[in-house]
Design an enzyme around this catalytic site. Structure first.
Site, PDB file in Angstrom:
ATOM      1  N   TYR A   1     -72.732 -31.321  -4.320  1.00 57.28           N
ATOM      2  CA  TYR A   1     -71.482 -31.494  -5.058  1.00 57.28           C
ATOM      3  C   TYR A   1     -71.671 -31.185  -6.542  1.00 57.28           C
ATOM      4  O   TYR A   1     -70.931 -30.410  -7.147  1.00 57.28           O
ATOM      5  CB  TYR A   1     -70.972 -32.926  -4.849  1.00 57.28           C
ATOM      6  CG  TYR A   1     -69.729 -33.272  -5.640  1.00 57.28           C
ATOM      7  CD1 TYR A   1     -68.490 -32.759  -5.269  1.00 57.28           C
ATOM      8  CD2 TYR A   1     -69.796 -34.113  -6.755  1.00 57.28           C
ATOM      9  CE1 TYR A   1     -67.339 -33.074  -5.997  1.00 57.28           C
ATOM     10  CE2 TYR A   1     -68.662 -34.435  -7.480  1.00 57.28           C
ATOM     11  CZ  TYR A   1     -67.434 -33.907  -7.101  1.00 57.28           C
ATOM     12  OH  TYR A   1     -66.304 -34.224  -7.828  1.00 57.28           O
TER      13      TYR A   1
ATOM     14  N   SER B   1     -65.466 -31.854 -12.813  1.00 54.35           N
ATOM     15  CA  SER B   1     -65.914 -33.233 -12.651  1.00 54.35           C
ATOM     16  C   SER B   1     -66.950 -33.536 -13.714  1.00 54.35           C
ATOM     17  O   SER B   1     -67.685 -32.640 -14.158  1.00 54.35           O
ATOM     18  CB  SER B   1     -66.537 -33.423 -11.271  1.00 54.35           C
ATOM     19  OG  SER B   1     -67.233 -34.656 -11.229  1.00 54.35           O
TER      20      SER B   1
END
Ligand SMILES: [Zn+2]
Length: 699
Positions: A589, A576
């Site tokens: 995250y 990501s």
């Protein structure tokens, strides 16, 4: 199985009601599909059917006789109307006038296109003269196991007359082609009462005045052969059992270990896909006393050995005293010996104009007490090769039970394998796709990016195992992809990437399904959002479990397989933008994604010496089709930016430098690049697919 165990006769599936309203070509199609629906009647792609039909000539308007016959490369079970070639019978008959004799029979193939009726683009097959010159309206040529068992027996002529009297004739072995067509014609002229003929080492011809009569004759003749074997072949098959069969679970465990190693040893320029078969017919054979002498004789019907090579490789494994390490250690030499034997066969049999030697590796690997593994350029070919060897086993069971089984003479086998017409067919095949023969496992495979990735890799010819925890989505994704690319190309496994045992068993299933692994796309993910002071330990651990530990577990399993297979490997992480750039309210995250990216770098370093490449794709804000972007996370992100959920996509688009939305297909394209040979010299890289984000520029 041609012996006492198998009692089932072929059913007559003809329905008058269905056939009544059909045109003659439609009835030919109907009959063909009925015949091809049972593999005991003919093997996949084997045999052909024809009808001679009166039709209006598009040029003269007059009625002319037209041969409708299965065209080149078709399968009678699945053929459609456009699978038939159509040819003028008067022109086919005229060819007899220019035939120069058996040594020139191959040139006759070049004349067949001149006989085409109605500009039909379907190419006529090599078997066309066999149908044209049989002076009967409806002709079936099948490869039934029960008939080939007779045809491959040492005294096949005597057996044929013993079973069928004068109803069915017999012709000695002759390679299919123009000359055999003339032999069949002569046979019919000399034996006007005959209902068919057995071709030595090959198969059966039968005929009739109507489509129904031809069909019923074919079924009846095969059933008589089956019944005869039932009463005559009552002894133990293949000399009786000599070794035990292992239990099902053990068989599978051994296949999983052996398949990637064999694959590594035989995949050169071309990657291979495997198939495992431990059906009863196979187990009977691989536990039997006569396994070695029978296997050494090779297969008989030309169709069988074109798919299975002249003979199989028997792997050195003793099910009575299993020692897998010893078997694995012996494989390189066993495979090298097979290749040397094959090269010697080529040298012994080659002719001045023979095509160059092809892949010398075995297709069929027999494992005593375990089963059979086949390897070919793709899954369908590997599966069909296994089906053909089962046909060959049935033939050997029948023939060796009532007589002496004889394989095709070596030179005849070679002349078919390296037939110039066969070579021309191979040369006409389309160039393989960029990932043909490659095997990929995609975690999170049922979700947006995962499914788009599977689709992209399959578009390039790869076989894909979809791994996911969402059973319903998994089933839907597998159905969708198998409808698009064929059921042979896709499998699915339920896999929780945080569960060590589930990961090991999921990869094991993948190995059993396709025989190895080339590409791992680690993509399973989640996303959570919370301020650090509100982040529970459970939430923190969940991110770490799936995004860091989960990526570690699947990579470790893939690395183990890659090292056993010894053909390099390819890992692509879907990370990501947030693994590089901090984002508000998502510390768990972002940190887990950063760990993931660093894991990729460490693995790239460790894997390089074994040609294992590890790269990362960094998406950003792929909303469409994503399971991550449904529900809470979407709301949390909207709240973090103080906007409505519907405004998110536009928000991310406007935030990007290129002012573009990012879709799953965009990520899949980058994954394909990294998973393919286009990026053969790249490892340890990160490709951002985020429409431009200065914060995540790599440095
Ligand atoms: Zn045939």
């Amino acid at each position: 199985m041609l012996g006492k165990q198998q009692g089932a006769r072929l059913a007559n599936l003809w329905e008058d009601g269905k056939a009544a309203g059909m045109t003659e070509p439609e009835r030919l199609l109907y009959r063909s599909n009925l015949l091809g629906s049972d593999k005991r009647i003919t093997n996949y792609g084997g045999g052909n059917t024809s009808a001679k039909v009166m039709e209006k000539d598009p040029l003269t308007g007059e009625m002319v006789e037209v041969l409708w016959v299965k065209g080149s490369g078709g399968d009678v079970g699945t053929i459609k109307m456009d699978g038939f070639a159509t040819l003028y019978m008067d022109k086919l008959r005229a060819l007899e006038g220019i035939y120069r004799g058996v040594e020139f029979e191959d040139e006759m193939v070049g004349y067949l296109p001149h006989c085409t009726f109605n500009l039909n683009p379907r190419a006529a097959s090599i078997d066309t003269p066999l149908h044209a010159y049989v002076p009967k309206v409806h002709v079936d040529h099948m490869h039934p196991d029960a008939i080939i068992a007779i045809a491959a027996s040492k005294n096949s002529k005597e057996l044929t007359s013993k079973i069928f009297g004068t109803e069915i004739g017999w012709l000695p072995w002759k390679r299919p082609g123009y000359e055999l067509g003339l032999w069949l014609e002569r046979f019919c002229r000399e034996n006007p009462e005959a209902r068919g003929v057995v071709l030595e080492s090959h198969g059966l011809f039968t005929w009739g005045d109507t489509a129904k009569q031809a069909y019923e004759t074919t079924i009846e003749i095969i059933n008589r052969a089956i019944a005869w074997f039932e009463t005559e072949n009552t002894g133990p098959a293949f000399g009786g059992p000599a070794k035990p069969a292992l239990a099902g679970g053990e068989r599978v465990a051994i296949a999983r270990k052996l398949m990637p190693v064999i694959r590594g040893l035989i995949s050169g320029a071309e990657s291979k896909v495997g198939h495992f078969d431990d059906s009863e017919a196979v187990l009977d054979f691989v536990t039997s006393t006569n396994l070695e002498p029978l296997a050494a004789l090779g297969t008989s019907c030309p169709d069988h050995f074109l798919r299975t090579k002249i003979r199989p490789l028997i792997v050195d494994f003793d099910p009575a005293q299993p020692d897998l390490e010893k078997t694995l250690a012996g494989l390189p030499e066993a495979i090298a010996t097979y290749r040397a034997d094959y090269a010697a066969y080529y040298d012994r049999c080659k002719r001045a104009d023979s095509p160059a030697i092809r892949d010398p590796n075995a297709v069929v690997y027999l494992l005593p007490g375990v089963g059979m593994i086949t390897f070919a350029k793709d899954k369908a070919t590997a599966r069909i090769s296994a089906e053909f060897y089962v046909n060959a086993i049935n033939v050997m069971r029948g023939a060796s039970g009532v007589s002496t089984y004889v394989g095709l003479p070596e030179q005849e086998a070679f002349d078919i394998e390296y037939w110039l017409l066969e070579e021309a067919k191979l040369q006409r095949m389309p160039k393989p796709k960029s990932l043909a023969g490659r095997i990929a496992l995609v975690t999170g495979g049922a979700g947006g990016i995962g499914k788009a990735t599977a689709n992209r890799l399959m578009q390039e010819g790869a076989c894909v195992v979809l791994a996911d925890i969402d059973e319903t989505a998994l089933e839907a994704a597998q159905n969708e992809l198998s409808n698009r690319y064929g059921k042979d190309f896709v499998r699915s496994v339920n896999m929780n990437v945080t569960d060590e045992a589930a990961v090991a068993s999921g990869f094991g299933d993948a190995l059993l399904a396709f025989g190895g692994l080339d590409i791992l796309v680690s993509n399973a993910g989640l996303a959570t959002s919370a301020a650090v002071e509100d982040t529970t330990l459970a939430l923190w651990n969940k991110n770490m479990d799936i995004l860091a530990t989960g990526y570690f577990l699947v990579s470790r399993e893939a690395f183990r397989i890659f090292r056993n297979q010894k053909t390099g490997g390819n890992v692509v992480f879907v990370a990501s933008k947030n693994g590089l750039a901090a984002s508000p309210g998502a510390s768990a995250y972002c940190t887990a994604k950063a760990a993931e990216i660093h894991l990729a770098r460490c693995l790239a370093l460790e894997g390089a010496s074994a040609q294992i490449r590890v790269n990362v794709v960094n998406p950003d804000a792929v909303l469409r089709g994503s399971k991550i972007w449904t529900g809470e996370w979407k709301e949390q992100r909207a709240a973090a930016y103080n906007m409505d959920v519907d405004e998110l996509e536009a928000h991310y688009r406007e935030r990007s430098m290129l002012k573009l939305s990012v879709f799953p297909e965009d990520i899949a394209e980058a994954i394909y690049f990294l998973a393919s040979d286009m990026s053969a010299k790249s490892t340890g890289n990160i490709v951002n697919v985020d429409a431009g984000n200065a914060q995540s520029f790599t440095r």
